[in-house]
Design a protein around this motif. Structure first.
Motif, short mmCIF file in Angstrom:
data_model
loop_
_atom_site.label_atom_id
_atom_site.label_comp_id
_atom_site.label_asym_id
_atom_site.label_seq_id
_atom_site.Cartn_x
_atom_site.Cartn_y
_atom_site.Cartn_z
N UNK A 39 0.84 -1.19 0.00
CA UNK A 39 0.00 0.00 0.00
C UNK A 39 0.87 1.24 0.00
N UNK A 40 0.46 2.23 -0.78
CA UNK A 40 1.10 3.53 -0.76
C UNK A 40 0.24 4.41 0.14
N UNK A 41 0.86 4.95 1.19
CA UNK A 41 0.15 5.75 2.17
C UNK A 41 0.71 7.17 2.14
N UNK A 42 -0.19 8.15 2.01
CA UNK A 42 0.18 9.57 2.02
C UNK A 42 -0.67 10.26 3.07
N UNK A 43 -0.01 10.90 4.02
CA UNK A 43 -0.71 11.63 5.09
C UNK A 43 -1.77 10.77 5.75
N UNK A 44 -1.40 9.54 6.09
CA UNK A 44 -2.26 8.58 6.81
C UNK A 44 -3.47 8.12 6.00
N UNK A 45 -3.38 8.23 4.69
CA UNK A 45 -4.46 7.75 3.82
C UNK A 45 -3.88 6.84 2.75
N UNK A 46 -4.54 5.71 2.52
CA UNK A 46 -4.11 4.80 1.46
C UNK A 46 -4.51 5.43 0.13
N UNK A 47 -3.52 5.63 -0.75
CA UNK A 47 -3.82 6.22 -2.06
C UNK A 47 -3.70 5.19 -3.18
N UNK A 48 -3.07 4.05 -2.88
CA UNK A 48 -2.93 3.02 -3.89
C UNK A 48 -2.53 1.70 -3.25
N UNK A 49 -2.82 0.61 -3.97
CA UNK A 49 -2.49 -0.71 -3.44
C UNK A 49 -2.24 -1.69 -4.57
N UNK A 50 -1.31 -2.61 -4.33
CA UNK A 50 -1.05 -3.73 -5.21
C UNK A 50 -1.31 -4.99 -4.38
N UNK A 51 -2.23 -5.81 -4.85
CA UNK A 51 -2.61 -7.03 -4.14
C UNK A 51 -2.33 -8.22 -5.05
N UNK A 52 -1.50 -9.13 -4.59
CA UNK A 52 -1.17 -10.31 -5.38
C UNK A 52 -1.54 -11.54 -4.57
N UNK A 53 -2.29 -12.44 -5.19
CA UNK A 53 -2.77 -13.63 -4.49
C UNK A 53 -4.17 -13.40 -3.95
N UNK A 54 -4.69 -14.39 -3.27
CA UNK A 54 -6.04 -14.31 -2.70
C UNK A 54 -5.97 -13.60 -1.35
N UNK A 55 -6.07 -12.29 -1.36
CA UNK A 55 -5.90 -11.50 -0.14
C UNK A 55 -7.22 -11.18 0.56
N UNK A 56 -8.32 -11.19 -0.17
CA UNK A 56 -9.63 -10.79 0.34
C UNK A 56 -9.64 -9.35 0.84
N UNK A 57 -8.74 -8.52 0.33
CA UNK A 57 -8.66 -7.12 0.76
C UNK A 57 -9.10 -6.14 -0.32
N UNK A 58 -9.54 -6.64 -1.46
CA UNK A 58 -9.84 -5.77 -2.59
C UNK A 58 -10.87 -4.70 -2.24
N UNK A 59 -12.00 -5.12 -1.71
CA UNK A 59 -13.08 -4.18 -1.41
C UNK A 59 -12.68 -3.21 -0.30
N UNK A 60 -12.02 -3.71 0.72
CA UNK A 60 -11.59 -2.85 1.82
C UNK A 60 -10.62 -1.79 1.33
N UNK A 61 -9.62 -2.19 0.55
CA UNK A 61 -8.64 -1.23 0.04
C UNK A 61 -9.30 -0.22 -0.89
N UNK A 62 -10.20 -0.69 -1.73
CA UNK A 62 -10.90 0.22 -2.63
C UNK A 62 -11.68 1.27 -1.84
N UNK A 63 -12.36 0.84 -0.78
CA UNK A 63 -13.12 1.78 0.05
C UNK A 63 -12.20 2.76 0.78
N UNK A 64 -11.07 2.27 1.30
CA UNK A 64 -10.13 3.16 1.97
C UNK A 64 -9.62 4.24 1.02
N UNK A 65 -9.34 3.83 -0.22
CA UNK A 65 -8.83 4.77 -1.21
C UNK A 65 -9.92 5.77 -1.62
#
Length: 90
Positions: A39-65
């Motif tokens: 995850x790329x974090x800027x000023x305590x906010x996730x601005x981007x993410x690379x997820x490889x494999x079955x992480x089950x984090x897609x929706x959560x990361x998308x919402x955080x961004x």
């Protein structure tokens, strides 16, 4: 590394070099060579993410961004596999 990974998800601005110099940090997790999350974090906010494999984090990361959620209170542990980050951001 990650020889069995089949799924790759790129969200938001996942390349840190696009951010202002010195304004970003990378938070990563690797689980048993089956998952890689960066995850790329800027000023305590996730601005981007690379997820490889079955992480089950897609929706959560998308919402955080998309919601520009401040993760300062969990930034140090939010990618810990033992922490269910959905509990923090529902």
């Amino acid at each position: 590394m990650l020889s069995h990974a089949e799924q790759v998800v790129l969200l938001g601005d996942y390349k840190p070099e696009r951010q202002e110099k010195g304004s970003w940090r990378i938070v990563e997790r690797i689980v048993d060579d089956e998952q890689y999350v960066r995850c790329v974090v800027v000023e305590h906010k996730v601005v981007g993410a690379m997820l490889i494999g079955e992480t089950d984090l897609e929706e959560t990361m998308e919402n955080l961004i998309l919601n520009k959620t401040n993760i300062a209170h969990v930034e140090e542990v939010f990618l810990d596999p033992d922490v269910d980050i959905d509990d923090y951001f529902d």
